[in-house]
Write a protein that holds these residues in place. Structure first.
Motif, mmCIF file in Angstrom:
data_model
loop_
_atom_site.group_PDB
_atom_site.id
_atom_site.type_symbol
_atom_site.label_atom_id
_atom_site.label_comp_id
_atom_site.label_asym_id
_atom_site.label_seq_id
_atom_site.Cartn_x
_atom_site.Cartn_y
_atom_site.Cartn_z
ATOM 1 N N GLU A 192 -6.859 4.493 7.467
ATOM 2 C CA GLU A 192 -5.437 4.253 7.180
ATOM 3 C C GLU A 192 -4.667 3.923 8.464
ATOM 4 O OE1 GLU A 192 -4.989 6.970 3.124
ATOM 5 O OE2 GLU A 192 -4.732 7.919 5.079
ATOM 6 N N ASN B 169 0.850 -1.184 0.000
ATOM 7 C CA ASN B 169 0.000 0.000 0.000
ATOM 8 C C ASN B 169 0.891 1.241 0.000
ATOM 9 O OD1 ASN B 169 -1.752 2.122 0.593
ATOM 10 N ND2 ASN B 169 -3.144 0.762 1.689
ATOM 11 N N PHE C 245 3.906 5.930 2.183
ATOM 12 C CA PHE C 245 4.524 7.246 1.984
ATOM 13 C C PHE C 245 3.833 8.358 2.763
ATOM 14 C CE2 PHE C 245 6.618 4.775 -1.181
ATOM 15 C CZ PHE C 245 7.913 5.263 -1.097
ATOM 16 N N LYS C 246 2.541 8.217 3.018
ATOM 17 C CA LYS C 246 1.887 9.204 3.890
ATOM 18 C C LYS C 246 2.582 9.181 5.249
ATOM 19 C CE LYS C 246 -2.909 10.305 2.901
ATOM 20 N NZ LYS C 246 -4.282 10.134 3.347
ATOM 21 N N GLU D 202 -0.563 15.356 -2.289
ATOM 22 C CA GLU D 202 -1.893 15.419 -1.676
ATOM 23 C C GLU D 202 -1.793 15.649 -0.168
ATOM 24 O OE1 GLU D 202 -3.885 11.865 -2.951
ATOM 25 O OE2 GLU D 202 -4.267 12.702 -4.931
ATOM 26 N N ARG E 182 -1.492 15.070 3.631
ATOM 27 C CA ARG E 182 -0.846 13.880 4.217
ATOM 28 C C ARG E 182 -1.509 13.387 5.499
ATOM 29 N NH1 ARG E 182 5.002 16.505 3.388
ATOM 30 N NH2 ARG E 182 4.703 16.930 1.173
ATOM 31 N N THR F 26 0.297 4.318 -0.771
ATOM 32 C CA THR F 26 -0.267 5.541 -0.187
ATOM 33 C C THR F 26 0.015 5.603 1.311
ATOM 34 O OG1 THR F 26 -1.999 5.506 -1.838
ATOM 35 C CG2 THR F 26 -2.392 6.893 0.083
ATOM 36 N N ILE F 27 -0.283 4.533 2.006
ATOM 37 C CA ILE F 27 -0.085 4.550 3.459
ATOM 38 C C ILE F 27 1.401 4.645 3.796
ATOM 39 C CG2 ILE F 27 -0.376 3.266 5.603
ATOM 40 C CD1 ILE F 27 -2.824 2.040 4.568
ATOM 41 N N ARG G 227 2.158 11.496 -6.281
ATOM 42 C CA ARG G 227 0.758 11.852 -5.975
ATOM 43 C C ARG G 227 0.564 11.940 -4.456
ATOM 44 N NH1 ARG G 227 -3.025 8.890 -4.379
ATOM 45 N NH2 ARG G 227 -2.078 6.908 -4.992
ATOM 46 N N VAL G 228 1.140 11.000 -3.729
ATOM 47 C CA VAL G 228 1.010 11.031 -2.263
ATOM 48 C C VAL G 228 1.699 12.277 -1.710
ATOM 49 C CG1 VAL G 228 1.452 9.781 -0.110
ATOM 50 C CG2 VAL G 228 1.032 8.496 -2.206
ATOM 51 N N GLU H 20 2.962 7.379 -8.714
ATOM 52 C CA GLU H 20 2.098 7.075 -7.572
ATOM 53 C C GLU H 20 2.635 7.740 -6.289
ATOM 54 O OE1 GLU H 20 1.640 2.849 -7.330
ATOM 55 O OE2 GLU H 20 0.019 2.986 -5.871
ATOM 56 N N ILE H 21 3.931 7.677 -6.106
ATOM 57 C CA ILE H 21 4.514 8.241 -4.879
ATOM 58 C C ILE H 21 4.406 9.769 -4.900
ATOM 59 C CG2 ILE H 21 6.584 8.408 -3.445
ATOM 60 C CD1 ILE H 21 7.456 5.699 -4.740
#
Ligand code: SF4
Ligand code: SF4
Length: 348
Positions: free
Chosen positions: A243, A200, A205-206, A235, A237, A202-203, A231-232, A228-229
């Motif tokens: 999550e 995952n 890198f957030k 956006e 955080r 998104t999680i 984008r995180v 993809e990274i």
């Protein structure tokens, strides 16, 4: 792209850097294209190593004519003065540059090796001399061992520390990062996806991007991964409750006996792909049977049955994992699952 200061080196690097391991696996033109795309997207921090076979040469091709503004980091696994001297010379040639911004002692994961690299008359003398000559701008260190990394930071001999950092283990955030801040040592996070165990993005890198002074260097193999990274990164955080719950669930699933897939335990006399066997319990939960019981996973699990329990791998594992016990557990689990699957597959 957002930039951060890398501790006392005063280097300003893109918060998202480029980790040079996976491009070794690609055909050369694809590898060069991936690096170029990352530069186009604003990544200005590139990390590679003499040990990553073709990586330096490929990065060298990609950055030709674009050196300005880039922060280049590479490293040497050698612990002798002569070895480091040779590696440095090779890195300069392969990267096609006159200087390296950050030169790191690679994989210093026990105190014996730390003593060697801290000895002012050992390989440190070579890098200090290169620094005086302007060939190296800053000296850093990489490690997989928390205790060794802490001592390295405390020594004040390094401008940066590179350490595995992801949400599975809490120690980097709770212990190493505060210490690095205290000593103004730049923090570079390797293995943000835990060596491929976390899918995952998104999680993962957030979590990492919450730390304002940590640079992350995920290994990038495909252009869509970097998109993809980014984008995180762009956006908000703030973690949602879902999550946070997922992080908790994954922490519990992977537990403390968690293999980081660093392969420091190799070589194995029986050629067992230890890191694959170590994560077999997780593969069993995630993969469909058609993949789980064929190809390289099946080969790996077959090889694991030949483990002689010599224990040499355990002496080399920086995380002190009980490899023999885990190999046995995972092999038994895998074969039990396989038997269940075969029984279900037999028409009645
Ligand atoms: S204990 Fe098993 S896996 Fe580890 S090195 Fe020996 S044979 Fe290989
Ligand atoms: S068993 Fe230890 S040394 Fe081997 S890959 Fe896993 S974490 Fe690394």
């Amino acid at each position: 792209m957002e930039k951060i200061r890398l501790g006392k080196s005063e280097l300003l690097v893109s918060k998202l850097g480029f980790g040079g391991i996976p491009i070794q696996r690609l055909p050369e033109d694809e590898a060069v294209a991936v690096v170029k795309r990352c530069l186009d997207l604003g990544i200005t921090f590139i990390d590679t190593a003499n040990a990553y076979t073709t990586s330096e040469k490929r990065i060298g091709k990609a950055i030709r004519g674009r050196r300005q503004g880039l922060v280049l980091a590479t490293k040497s696994t050698s612990r002798t003065s002569e070895g480091v001297k040779n590696h440095l010379k090779q890195s300069l040639q392969q990267l096609g540059v006159e200087s390296i911004d950050l030169y790191q002692f690679h994989g210093v994961s026990d105190f014996k090796n730390l003593d060697i690299v801290l000895d002012p008359n050992g390989p440190m003398a070579v890098v200090e001399e290169a620094k005086k000559a302007g060939v190296i701008k800053h000296i850093g260190i990489t490690s997989h061992s928390m205790d060794v990394a802490k001592e390295a930071v405390k020594s004040d001999c390094f401008a940066t520390i590179m350490f595995p950092f992801n949400f599975i283990t809490r120690e980097p955030a709770e212990e190493l990062l505060p210490l690095a801040r205290e000593h103004d040592v730049g923090f570079i996070a390797m293995k943000p996806l835990a060596g491929g165990m976390l899918d995952n993005v998104t999680i993962a890198f957030k979590y990492l991007f919450q730390f304002p002074d940590v640079a992350a260097i995920p290994g990038i193999e495909r252009i869509r991964e970097i998109d993809e990274i980014i984008r995180v990164l762009e956006e908000p955080r703030q973690m949602t409750e879902a999550e946070q719950n997922e992080i908790q669930r994954l922490r519990e699933e992977l537990g403390t006996k968690f293999c980081r897939r660093c392969d420091y335990c190799q070589p194995c006399s029986e050629e067992i792909p230890i890191s694959t066997v170590m994560v077999a319990d997780s593969l069993i939960k995630r993969l469909p049977p058609a993949r789980l019981f064929s190809d390289w996973i099946a080969d790996s699990m077959e090889k694991a049955t030949h483990c002689t329990k010599c224990g040499e791998c355990e002496d080399r594992c920086p995380y002190g994992l009980p490899i023999r016990e885990m190999i046995e557990e995972n092999t038994n689990l895998y074969h039990a699952e396989k038997m269940k699957y075969q029984e279900q597959a037999v028409p009645r």
